[in-house]
Motif scaffolding. Structure first.
Motif, PDB file in Angstrom:
ATOM      1  N   GLY A 194      -6.745 -20.173  -4.216  1.00  0.00           N
ATOM      2  CA  GLY A 194      -7.367 -18.896  -3.879  1.00  0.00           C
ATOM      3  C   GLY A 194      -6.292 -17.829  -3.784  1.00  0.00           C
ATOM      4  O   GLY A 194      -5.412 -17.746  -4.641  1.00  0.00           O
ATOM      5  N   PHE A 195      -6.339 -17.023  -2.714  1.00  0.00           N
ATOM      6  CA  PHE A 195      -5.379 -15.932  -2.584  1.00  0.00           C
ATOM      7  C   PHE A 195      -3.972 -16.462  -2.302  1.00  0.00           C
ATOM      8  O   PHE A 195      -3.742 -17.164  -1.336  1.00  0.00           O
ATOM      9  CB  PHE A 195      -5.790 -14.981  -1.455  1.00  0.00           C
ATOM     10  N   VAL A 196      -3.044 -16.122  -3.194  1.00  0.00           N
ATOM     11  CA  VAL A 196      -1.640 -16.521  -3.062  1.00  0.00           C
ATOM     12  C   VAL A 196      -0.798 -15.253  -2.941  1.00  0.00           C
ATOM     13  O   VAL A 196      -1.085 -14.246  -3.592  1.00  0.00           O
ATOM     14  CB  VAL A 196      -1.171 -17.341  -4.290  1.00  0.00           C
ATOM     15  N   ALA A 197       0.221 -15.310  -2.126  1.00  0.00           N
ATOM     16  CA  ALA A 197       1.071 -14.135  -1.891  1.00  0.00           C
ATOM     17  C   ALA A 197       2.023 -13.946  -3.070  1.00  0.00           C
ATOM     18  O   ALA A 197       3.199 -14.304  -3.005  1.00  0.00           O
ATOM     19  CB  ALA A 197       1.848 -14.302  -0.589  1.00  0.00           C
ATOM     20  N   THR A 198       1.515 -13.382  -4.155  1.00  0.00           N
ATOM     21  CA  THR A 198       2.325 -13.089  -5.336  1.00  0.00           C
ATOM     22  C   THR A 198       1.965 -11.714  -5.876  1.00  0.00           C
ATOM     23  O   THR A 198       0.980 -11.098  -5.469  1.00  0.00           O
ATOM     24  CB  THR A 198       2.078 -14.121  -6.460  1.00  0.00           C
ATOM     25  N   ASP A 199       2.755 -11.251  -6.849  1.00  0.00           N
ATOM     26  CA  ASP A 199       2.470  -9.967  -7.489  1.00  0.00           C
ATOM     27  C   ASP A 199       1.157  -9.979  -8.258  1.00  0.00           C
ATOM     28  O   ASP A 199       0.606  -8.928  -8.570  1.00  0.00           O
ATOM     29  CB  ASP A 199       3.605  -9.589  -8.454  1.00  0.00           C
ATOM     30  N   LYS A 223      -3.735 -15.297   6.476  1.00  0.00           N
ATOM     31  CA  LYS A 223      -2.415 -15.681   5.986  1.00  0.00           C
ATOM     32  C   LYS A 223      -2.616 -16.290   4.607  1.00  0.00           C
ATOM     33  O   LYS A 223      -3.246 -17.355   4.475  1.00  0.00           O
ATOM     34  CB  LYS A 223      -1.747 -16.681   6.918  1.00  0.00           C
ATOM     35  N   PRO A 224      -2.118 -15.648   3.545  1.00  0.00           N
ATOM     36  CA  PRO A 224      -2.351 -16.174   2.203  1.00  0.00           C
ATOM     37  C   PRO A 224      -1.553 -17.445   1.942  1.00  0.00           C
ATOM     38  O   PRO A 224      -0.598 -17.761   2.654  1.00  0.00           O
ATOM     39  CB  PRO A 224      -1.872 -15.035   1.296  1.00  0.00           C
TER      40      PRO A 224
END
Length: 258
Positions: A194-199, A223-224
């Motif tokens: 799902g949501f990942v902390a990337t560009d 918190k991703p």
């Protein structure tokens, strides 16, 4: 992971985010990793920080939208490191726009298909050919997919991207069936985050949609997933016994709604 030490892994889309995290993790585990992307300098810089690790990272510049560059990549791998034992199809992108609005263009759709679907298929085909030519019967294919391949997101700017990931979901099962029919023990798996902390999500949430949330607003609610969390799932798949095939890992932040 001992049986993978010294063996060769290809990671596409290796310059940033999930791809870079996978490269780092596999090199630390002792694999020889070929990381490819259009921006090869970032991969080289990553490799400089891994010089004391058990494995090694090779940087290779490749535009995955071009068939001839993919074929040349596999020729380089064969000539320089022997062949592919693990193929991780991580590269992918979304050109955000609705299906029916003025920003919907054939060129955008074709670009997503070229990278998210066609390149994945070609890299998988060439990797399996490489394994079978060398008698490798325990290789691994891993597709980095998305939760958007399991449910259609409500954001209209994501619908064509979602369609490409539904395609990856179908291809994963198709690859599994064909590998079984070939009487090989080469395995295939997909990881659908799902949501990942990337560009990637910076680009996704600054789409043409008038009601798109900002990255700050979205990630303030949860918190991703970190790219290393996805890399850990790659290691889990590789660590399972050869007779166990992990088919699809779905992972999302605990607080993600869908």
């Amino acid at each position: 992971m001992d049986r993978w030490v010294g063996r060769v892994a290809l990671v596409t889309g290796a310059s940033v985010g999930i791809g870079a995290a996978i490269c780092r993790k596999l090199v630390e585990c002792g694999l020889v990793v070929v990381g490819c992307a259009r921006n090869v300098e970032k991969i080289r810089k990553l490799g400089e920080g891994l010089e004391s690790a058990k494995g090694k990272l090779h940087a290779y510049q490749c535009d995955l939208s071009k068939e001839e560059e993919i074929l040349t990549l596999f020729e380089w791998i064969k000539s320089n490191v022997g062949g592919v034992d693990v193929c991780i199809n991580n590269a992918g992108f979304g050109d955000y726009g609705t299906l029916l609005g003025p920003e919907a263009t054939v060129s955008a759709w074709k670009s997503m298909l070229d990278v998210n679907v066609i390149a994945l298929c070609l890299c998988t085909k060439e990797a399996v050919n490489s394994m079978r030519e060398r008698g490798v019967d325990d290789g691994q294919i891993i597709h980095i997919s998305s939760l958007s391949g399991h449910r259609v997101p409500i954001s209209p700017g994501n619908h064509f991207y979602s369609a490409t990931k539904f395609c990856v979901r179908s291809l994963t099962e198709g690859h599994r069936q064909e590998l079984r029919d070939l009487k090989t023990n080469i395995r295939v798996a997909a990881i659908s985050p799902g949501f990942v902390a990337t560009d990637f999500f910076v680009n996704a949430l600054h789409s043409t949609s008038s009601n798109a949330e900002s990255v700050t607003d979205l990630f303030s609610t949860m918190k991703p997933i970190d790219p290393v969390d996805v890399a850990d799932s790659v290691v889990y798949i590789l660590s399972t016994p050869p007779h166990v095939q992990v088919h699809d890992i779905l992972m999302r932040p605990t607080q993600q709604k869908t």
